[in-house]
Scaffold this motif. Sequence first.
Motif, PDB file in Angstrom:
ATOM      1  N   UNK A  79       0.838  -1.210   0.000  1.00  0.00           N
ATOM      2  CA  UNK A  79       0.000   0.000   0.000  1.00  0.00           C
ATOM      3  C   UNK A  79       0.872   1.259   0.000  1.00  0.00           C
ATOM      4  N   UNK A  80       0.695   2.101  -1.000  1.00  0.00           N
ATOM      5  CA  UNK A  80       1.510   3.308  -1.095  1.00  0.00           C
ATOM      6  C   UNK A  80       1.207   4.275   0.037  1.00  0.00           C
ATOM      7  N   UNK A  81       0.047   4.133   0.659  1.00  0.00           N
ATOM      8  CA  UNK A  81      -0.299   4.968   1.802  1.00  0.00           C
ATOM      9  C   UNK A  81       0.591   4.740   3.000  1.00  0.00           C
ATOM     10  N   UNK A  82       1.320   3.630   3.044  1.00  0.00           N
ATOM     11  CA  UNK A  82       2.286   3.421   4.119  1.00  0.00           C
ATOM     12  C   UNK A  82       3.490   4.330   3.966  1.00  0.00           C
ATOM     13  N   UNK A  83       3.673   4.886   2.770  1.00  0.00           N
ATOM     14  CA  UNK A  83       4.799   5.780   2.498  1.00  0.00           C
ATOM     15  C   UNK A  83       4.360   7.240   2.402  1.00  0.00           C
ATOM     16  N   UNK A  84       3.186   7.486   1.839  1.00  0.00           N
ATOM     17  CA  UNK A  84       2.651   8.843   1.677  1.00  0.00           C
ATOM     18  C   UNK A  84       1.251   8.848   2.283  1.00  0.00           C
ATOM     19  N   UNK A  85       1.063   9.503   3.426  1.00  0.00           N
ATOM     20  CA  UNK A  85      -0.203   9.363   4.155  1.00  0.00           C
ATOM     21  C   UNK A  85      -1.452   9.688   3.353  1.00  0.00           C
ATOM     22  N   UNK A  86      -1.416  10.678   2.460  1.00  0.00           N
ATOM     23  CA  UNK A  86      -2.637  11.018   1.725  1.00  0.00           C
ATOM     24  C   UNK A  86      -3.164   9.828   0.945  1.00  0.00           C
ATOM     25  N   UNK A  87      -2.277   8.971   0.476  1.00  0.00           N
ATOM     26  CA  UNK A  87      -2.709   7.829  -0.329  1.00  0.00           C
ATOM     27  C   UNK A  87      -3.438   6.781   0.520  1.00  0.00           C
ATOM     28  N   UNK A  88      -3.276   6.859   1.834  1.00  0.00           N
ATOM     29  CA  UNK A  88      -4.057   5.996   2.726  1.00  0.00           C
ATOM     30  C   UNK A  88      -5.405   6.626   3.066  1.00  0.00           C
ATOM     31  N   UNK A  89      -5.517   7.942   2.893  1.00  0.00           N
ATOM     32  CA  UNK A  89      -6.729   8.665   3.262  1.00  0.00           C
ATOM     33  C   UNK A  89      -7.654   8.923   2.071  1.00  0.00           C
ATOM     34  N   UNK A  90      -7.131   8.761   0.853  1.00  0.00           N
ATOM     35  CA  UNK A  90      -7.881   9.169  -0.339  1.00  0.00           C
ATOM     36  C   UNK A  90      -9.221   8.447  -0.429  1.00  0.00           C
ATOM     37  N   UNK A  91     -10.243   9.165  -0.891  1.00  0.00           N
ATOM     38  CA  UNK A  91     -11.592   8.646  -1.019  1.00  0.00           C
ATOM     39  C   UNK A  91     -11.961   8.523  -2.507  1.00  0.00           C
ATOM     40  N   UNK A  92     -13.037   7.808  -2.764  1.00  0.00           N
ATOM     41  CA  UNK A  92     -13.551   7.612  -4.117  1.00  0.00           C
ATOM     42  C   UNK A  92     -14.850   8.396  -4.280  1.00  0.00           C
ATOM     43  N   UNK A  93     -14.994   9.107  -5.388  1.00  0.00           N
ATOM     44  CA  UNK A  93     -16.262   9.772  -5.687  1.00  0.00           C
ATOM     45  C   UNK A  93     -17.297   8.712  -6.062  1.00  0.00           C
ATOM     46  N   UNK A  94     -18.410   8.730  -5.343  1.00  0.00           N
ATOM     47  CA  UNK A  94     -19.463   7.732  -5.545  1.00  0.00           C
ATOM     48  C   UNK A  94     -20.772   8.450  -5.882  1.00  0.00           C
ATOM     49  N   UNK A  95     -20.706   9.303  -6.913  1.00  0.00           N
ATOM     50  CA  UNK A  95     -21.867  10.062  -7.327  1.00  0.00           C
ATOM     51  C   UNK A  95     -21.894  11.447  -6.702  1.00  0.00           C
ATOM     52  N   UNK A  96     -22.961  12.197  -7.016  1.00  0.00           N
ATOM     53  CA  UNK A  96     -23.102  13.573  -6.540  1.00  0.00           C
ATOM     54  C   UNK A  96     -24.485  13.774  -5.941  1.00  0.00           C
ATOM     55  N   UNK A  97     -24.553  14.611  -4.899  1.00  0.00           N
ATOM     56  CA  UNK A  97     -25.839  14.995  -4.329  1.00  0.00           C
ATOM     57  C   UNK A  97     -26.564  15.930  -5.282  1.00  0.00           C
TER      58      UNK A  97
END
Length: 384
Positions: A79-97
């Motif tokens: 997991x690249x997030x173990x090296x760069x924290x944002x990559x562990x926090x990144x979210x996926x867009x699952x549509x729009x309100x």
Amino acid sequence: MDADIDGVLAGAVADGAAPGVVAAAWSDRGAYLGAAGEAVAGAPMATDSVVRIFSMSKAVTASAVMQLVEQGRVTLDEPAGELVPYLAEVQVIDGFDGDGVARLRPPTRPVTLRNLLTHTSGFGYDFADAVLAQHLPTIEPAPGNSQGSYEHPLTADPGTRWSYGIGVDWAGRVVETVSGQDLGAYFQEHVLGPLGMVDTSFQPSAAVHARLAALTLSMPDGLIALPNEALTDGTPYEMASGGGGLYSTVSDYLRFTRMILEGGALDGARVLAEATVDEMGRDHLGELSATGWSSTNPTFTADVELLPGQRAAWGLSFLINTEATAEGRSPGSLAWAGAANSYYWIDRTRRVTGVFATQVLPFHDPKVLAANAAFERAVYAALG
């Protein structure tokens, strides 16, 4: 031999594809270096003219990543997030309100370096991803050159589709984190310096900038010159664009492509192990394919279909043709491009490589594509 290729470059200028063109090629049978037209109004395009290579930067960044893989300091599938924290926090867009605000959720699997280098991370570019183009105007923009300017959500779960985007920029951030050097310094010490790429950098010196070719916008009624400004204002980068921030010359970049052609070494300087180059040059997409994109910003890029008529594969930063091309490339050749209509290819079977550059927007301009194809054909006829 050179006259035939010179004629292609001159023809591209005469046909209005670009104000200026510069190109280089190499094979076991010989080499070519030439230019035609103007770099800026009133000044000729020269063989040492400097160009913004945009996404041709990606292969340089991938090479830096693979040096760290060789050293056992990173792996492609952790997991690249173990090296760069944002990559562990990144979210996926699952549509729009209903009010246009994106609904976000965690990804179903972590982002890996392999995802980042193959455009299967879910990161996109707003000019090529309608979902991202809808989302970005709804958030506060971050300052340029900052990490925040790359902190976009994903538009697909990692590993589920090919989507051209900022993944290689994040791979560059991994290089910085692991090496403890900013990306430009790392490149200079471990890639550019050993290869003698003296005119390639993120922030060109005044002397190099003086040779910078101007950007031109191709419009239906002709070519429009843009102010000849650098991509950076000279302030230090918080996060260099490993995906698109380099300046170079075709001679410099040909030294890079020759290094790949030769299996990782050039003129006694070994940058990568031969097995690493082989790994970078194989198809990493599995059942996926590199499809291209529909443009959301036609001033910057046209719609792009990659390798029409055949499946487009992708390696560790390289487009790979799975069948022979009409221009002469062998199956399994490596290639990619830059936004201002610069292109390269590396044919390890026929041992031919070439670099062709304009500074014309939008990307994938039909006239420049035709000129680049003619250049490839002329190189294979002369040197292949």
